[in-house]
Motif scaffolding. Structure first.
Motif, PDB file in Angstrom:
ATOM      1  N   PRO A   1      -3.792  10.358 -13.078  1.00  0.00           N
ATOM      2  CA  PRO A   1      -3.036  10.398 -13.817  1.00  0.00           C
ATOM      3  C   PRO A   1      -1.196  10.376 -12.744  1.00  0.00           C
ATOM      4  O   PRO A   1      -2.100  10.079 -11.403  1.00  0.00           O
ATOM      5  N   ASP A   2      -0.289  10.515 -13.374  1.00  0.00           N
ATOM      6  CA  ASP A   2       0.384  10.672 -12.621  1.00  0.00           C
ATOM      7  C   ASP A   2       0.727  12.010 -11.105  1.00  0.00           C
ATOM      8  O   ASP A   2      -0.055  12.613 -12.152  1.00  0.00           O
ATOM      9  N   GLY A   3       1.013  11.286 -10.109  1.00  0.00           N
ATOM     10  CA  GLY A   3       0.934  12.651  -9.042  1.00  0.00           C
ATOM     11  C   GLY A   3       1.157  12.488  -7.693  1.00  0.00           C
ATOM     12  O   GLY A   3       0.530  10.955  -7.723  1.00  0.00           O
ATOM     13  N   GLU A   4       1.080  13.069  -6.804  1.00  0.00           N
ATOM     14  CA  GLU A   4       0.816  13.349  -5.170  1.00  0.00           C
ATOM     15  C   GLU A   4      -0.482  13.106  -5.350  1.00  0.00           C
ATOM     16  O   GLU A   4      -1.611  13.653  -5.974  1.00  0.00           O
ATOM     17  N   VAL A   5      -0.944  12.396  -3.549  1.00  0.00           N
ATOM     18  CA  VAL A   5      -2.272  12.379  -3.180  1.00  0.00           C
ATOM     19  C   VAL A   5      -1.809  13.420  -1.920  1.00  0.00           C
ATOM     20  O   VAL A   5      -1.254  13.612  -1.989  1.00  0.00           O
ATOM     21  N   VAL A   6      -3.343  14.762  -1.902  1.00  0.00           N
ATOM     22  CA  VAL A   6      -2.805  15.579  -1.007  1.00  0.00           C
ATOM     23  C   VAL A   6      -4.134  14.894   0.110  1.00  0.00           C
ATOM     24  O   VAL A   6      -4.915  15.541  -0.046  1.00  0.00           O
ATOM     25  N   ASP A   7      -3.828  15.021   1.114  1.00  0.00           N
ATOM     26  CA  ASP A   7      -5.027  14.915   2.109  1.00  0.00           C
ATOM     27  C   ASP A   7      -5.376  16.781   2.566  1.00  0.00           C
ATOM     28  O   ASP A   7      -5.220  16.623   3.868  1.00  0.00           O
ATOM     29  N   LEU A   8      -6.090  17.010   2.213  1.00  0.00           N
ATOM     30  CA  LEU A   8      -6.697  18.592   2.433  1.00  0.00           C
ATOM     31  C   LEU A   8      -7.630  18.376   3.792  1.00  0.00           C
ATOM     32  O   LEU A   8      -8.925  18.010   3.409  1.00  0.00           O
TER      33      LEU A   8
ATOM     34  N   GLY B   1      -3.971   5.700   6.533  1.00  0.00           N
ATOM     35  CA  GLY B   1      -4.596   4.174   5.916  1.00  0.00           C
ATOM     36  C   GLY B   1      -5.281   4.068   5.473  1.00  0.00           C
ATOM     37  O   GLY B   1      -4.326   3.327   4.530  1.00  0.00           O
ATOM     38  N   ALA B   2      -6.161   4.548   4.612  1.00  0.00           N
ATOM     39  CA  ALA B   2      -6.798   4.190   3.459  1.00  0.00           C
ATOM     40  C   ALA B   2      -6.178   4.669   2.339  1.00  0.00           C
ATOM     41  O   ALA B   2      -6.475   4.255   0.972  1.00  0.00           O
ATOM     42  N   LEU B   3      -6.157   6.104   2.207  1.00  0.00           N
ATOM     43  CA  LEU B   3      -5.242   6.613   1.229  1.00  0.00           C
ATOM     44  C   LEU B   3      -4.120   5.763   0.995  1.00  0.00           C
ATOM     45  O   LEU B   3      -3.768   5.432  -0.912  1.00  0.00           O
ATOM     46  N   ALA B   4      -2.956   5.648   1.740  1.00  0.00           N
ATOM     47  CA  ALA B   4      -2.126   4.680   1.428  1.00  0.00           C
ATOM     48  C   ALA B   4      -1.806   3.345   0.764  1.00  0.00           C
ATOM     49  O   ALA B   4      -1.243   3.295  -0.346  1.00  0.00           O
TER      50      ALA B   4
ATOM     51  N   ASP C   1       1.115   3.730  -4.349  1.00  0.00           N
ATOM     52  CA  ASP C   1       2.599   3.275  -5.167  1.00  0.00           C
ATOM     53  C   ASP C   1       2.782   5.339  -5.340  1.00  0.00           C
ATOM     54  O   ASP C   1       3.915   5.680  -6.431  1.00  0.00           O
ATOM     55  N   ARG C   2       2.533   6.422  -4.341  1.00  0.00           N
ATOM     56  CA  ARG C   2       1.766   7.747  -4.513  1.00  0.00           C
ATOM     57  C   ARG C   2       2.835   8.153  -3.081  1.00  0.00           C
ATOM     58  O   ARG C   2       2.318   8.047  -2.568  1.00  0.00           O
ATOM     59  N   ALA C   3       2.917   9.639  -3.487  1.00  0.00           N
ATOM     60  CA  ALA C   3       3.119  10.592  -2.713  1.00  0.00           C
ATOM     61  C   ALA C   3       2.112  10.557  -1.685  1.00  0.00           C
ATOM     62  O   ALA C   3       0.983  11.422  -2.782  1.00  0.00           O
ATOM     63  N   LEU C   4       2.405  10.880  -0.563  1.00  0.00           N
ATOM     64  CA  LEU C   4       0.946  11.061   0.329  1.00  0.00           C
ATOM     65  C   LEU C   4       1.625  11.953   1.394  1.00  0.00           C
ATOM     66  O   LEU C   4       2.737  12.361   1.867  1.00  0.00           O
ATOM     67  N   ARG C   5       0.396  13.678   1.198  1.00  0.00           N
ATOM     68  CA  ARG C   5       0.963  14.568   2.161  1.00  0.00           C
ATOM     69  C   ARG C   5       0.251  14.922   2.447  1.00  0.00           C
ATOM     70  O   ARG C   5      -1.670  14.786   2.221  1.00  0.00           O
ATOM     71  N   GLY C   6      -0.192  15.140   3.711  1.00  0.00           N
ATOM     72  CA  GLY C   6      -1.187  15.689   5.344  1.00  0.00           C
ATOM     73  C   GLY C   6      -1.090  17.742   5.129  1.00  0.00           C
ATOM     74  O   GLY C   6       0.233  17.868   5.153  1.00  0.00           O
TER      75      GLY C   6
END
Length: 261
Positions: free
Chosen positions: A36-43, A52-55, A60-65
């Motif tokens: 769904p819509d929303g950010e991706v969190v690399d926890l 790099g692989a997640l991005a 098109d999504r914000a990626l947060r570490g």
């Protein structure tokens, strides 16, 4: 590992085996479907090995570490890939907004009580979101068992692992635990890793010193650590004999699951 670098994660030591550590993350990422819509969190993002692989997958999504190591996050932030990096204890982390994906590669094995942790993380997700997790399952392998056995015998005043159990459940146990929360896929893979020769230590110690050996090393002074490493190298040589060129074949088991809520 020396007495100077044992109190925080060492990005350079950890990154030495980047390819071997990245492959399970890519195998996990391949099982992440529509979100769904929303950010991706690399926890537990560490030094950003998976950024790099997640991005690339979620351009098109914000990626947060998120990670608790300032040294590792400094490396991750310098990549310029994450929207933000956050120094947090991942056991106490929560998102400001429900993410579409919480992706955790080789991090949650450091936390206890997965029966409470995983539902809590799943509860943070947006409807239709996914929790994707990979963790090593090496508790009974010689590489990890020797660490506990040697520490307990050499430094019994500081180490007692007699009641310690594996932090990671089997794949079928993960499936049973999570299936009431949504759609689950769970599996295990044993990677046969070739570790290149190392003139300073047994190749398996070169791999484990950046991760599994850290909780022991941080409680030892320089002389104790040197003695421990020498004993560990000796026992490793029996379990993981050197190939003619000095390399080692190192079986390494990992457990994976995805949970779509």
């Amino acid at each position: 590992m020396s007495a100077n670098d044992k109190n925080d994660w060492n990005p350079e030591t950890y990154a030495r085996f980047r390819g071997l550590r990245l492959r399970p993350a890519l195998d996990l990422l391949a099982q992440v479907g529509d979100l769904p819509d929303g950010e991706v969190v690399d926890l537990g993002c560490g030094d950003g090995a998976v950024a790099g692989a997640l991005a690339a997958r979620f351009a098109d999504r914000a990626l947060r570490g998120v990670d608790n190591s300032q040294a590792m996050l400094a490396k991750a932030g310098a990549l310029g890939i994450y929207r933000s990096v956050e120094v947090r204890d991942i056991a106490e982390w929560w998102p400001a907004e429900p993410p579409a994906l919480i992706f955790s590669n080789a991090a949650l094995q450091w936390l206890p009580d997965h029966a409470a942790l995983m539902p809590k993380l799943a509860g943070y997700l947006a409807p239709g979101g996914m929790l994707a997790v990979q963790m090593p399952r090496q508790f009974k392998a010689p590489s990890h068992r020797f660490l506990r056995d040697l520490a307990g015998s050499m430094f019994s005043d500081r180490f007692d692992f007699s009641h310690e159990t594996s932090p990671c459940a089997k794949a079928e146990e993960c499936h049973a635990m999570l299936s009431p929360l949504g759609t689950v896929e769970a599996w295990e893979t044993e990677y046969v890793q070739r570790l290149e020769p190392d003139t300073a230590m047994h190749p398996v110690r070169a791999f484990t010193q950046a991760t599994a050996m850290r909780p022991i090393a941080e409680k030892l002074n320089a002389a104790e650590l040197a003695a421990f490493c020498a004993a560990y190298d000796t026992t490793l040589s029996a379990a993981y004999p050197l190939q003619p060129d000095g390399a080692v074949l190192f079986p390494f088991k990992r457990v994976f699951f995805t949970l779509k809520v």
